[in-house]
Design an enzyme around this catalytic site. Sequence first.
Site, short mmCIF file in Angstrom:
data_model
loop_
_atom_site.label_atom_id
_atom_site.label_comp_id
_atom_site.label_asym_id
_atom_site.label_seq_id
_atom_site.Cartn_x
_atom_site.Cartn_y
_atom_site.Cartn_z
N GLY A 1 -10.00 -2.57 1.09
CA GLY A 1 -10.37 -3.72 1.89
C GLY A 1 -11.78 -4.11 1.53
N ALA B 1 -11.78 0.31 -1.95
CA ALA B 1 -13.00 0.54 -1.16
C ALA B 1 -13.13 2.00 -0.76
CB ALA B 1 -13.01 -0.36 0.08
N HIS C 1 -10.36 -1.69 -9.61
CA HIS C 1 -9.74 -2.95 -10.06
C HIS C 1 -10.45 -3.49 -11.30
CE1 HIS C 1 -7.56 -3.33 -6.21
NE2 HIS C 1 -8.70 -3.10 -5.59
#
Lengths: 230, 230
Positions: free
Chosen positions: A89, A122, A158
């Site tokens: 998140g 995260a 990512h």
Amino acid sequence: MNVLLASTSTLFGGNYLEYLKPEISSLFAGISEIIFIPFARPGGISHEEYTAKAADFFKILNIEVKGLHEFDDQISALNNAKGFFTGGGNTFLLVKMLHEKGLMQVLKQNIESGKPYLGTSAGSNIAGLNMKTTNDMPIVYPPSFECMGLVNFNLNPHYLDPNPELKHNGETRETRIKEFLTQNDTKVVGLREGNWIRKIGEKTTVEGGEKTRIFEKGKEPYEIEPGTAL
Amino acid sequence: MNVLLASTSTLFGGNYLEYLKPEISSLFAGISEIIFIPFARPGGISHEEYTAKAADFFKILNIEVKGLHEFDDQISALNNAKGFFTGGGNTFLLVKMLHEKGLMQVLKQNIESGKPYLGTSAGSNIAGLNMKTTNDMPIVYPPSFECMGLVNFNLNPHYLDPNPELKHNGETRETRIKEFLTQNDTKVVGLREGNWIRKIGEKTTVEGGEKTRIFEKGKEPYEIEPGTAL
């Protein structure tokens, strides 16, 4: 330590945590209940909904999931837990909550004592030295960018290769990480989707199907194969 | 006020500030010297090199450029200046420098007194209420995210529409701004490349060739045409 830090929770076209199922099963072997830290709230999802999503996956492994937000005394909840999962998140929101509630150091100590830890996105960022290589938008102001330092480098989850066809002048991920290295002397692990970092005891390796891109001050970025020690 | 806030300094395939030349010429009409604020240092470029790049463009307009870093007393330099240009790069680095040197409020007061201001990218972000909608990586920790508030909203420069073909689970720009709105009640102007905001006196409009995407709490994002007042 017994730590798994994934770039992403979900591969394109896949289901939540599906591709990591064998790894997660081995990480939490012998454990019947873990605490989920839902504070990063992807897309603003509530703590309850996010915890239900995690619980839904862990049901397959016969592991019960309690959301950390459910406890009045969250420090004791961490100290009494058998294992932890921090979902992805917004890293700024996650780090702000952990620092303001005095939980960052408590979580770190519990993981360093050997309790298994799973992070995605995260939740992986906070295992690094600090959150200065997150991709997230700074939607809130945390009292500090310092993180747990379970590994002696920073992560960029990512990690995305530059797209030569994009007619857009925003910076590439590589440019951003190089800017970070002009201000910091910290190794950055660019973790492509589908890859994860595994720390067992004192040994840390990078795993998954893709190569991993490493950035260090004063060096050209370089690629390492799955299985390489970090 | 007399303010021009551009999404980007350089269009794809174009030269530095080229597409904005008529606008910049009109913004700084009658002014022969401006101060350039090079602190955002894109790609880690030095203050000297970055100032030389800006000066090179402004030579065409017969405007001399002094880098703010050249002055021992930077507060006096801002107070004595005739106009300002803040270039893009890393917003965290820019905001940290401006706060630590006590320059954010001084710059704001000078612009509010009527001196022309040009910002591109990070230099546009600092004209918003705060920097919580920047795209940049948090490579340094600023003492505050608050900015000048020359306009009563936040900016998202280099606004990029979602790419439906991308097989990657990083958040889209729209997802990030929506996460911002779960934590803040501040309008966000998603400024596509090629667009800019122009404030003359009390009137603020969005200009350029593209529509502009607006995000507000509790509303679906919507598009406005060039020339619309904000």
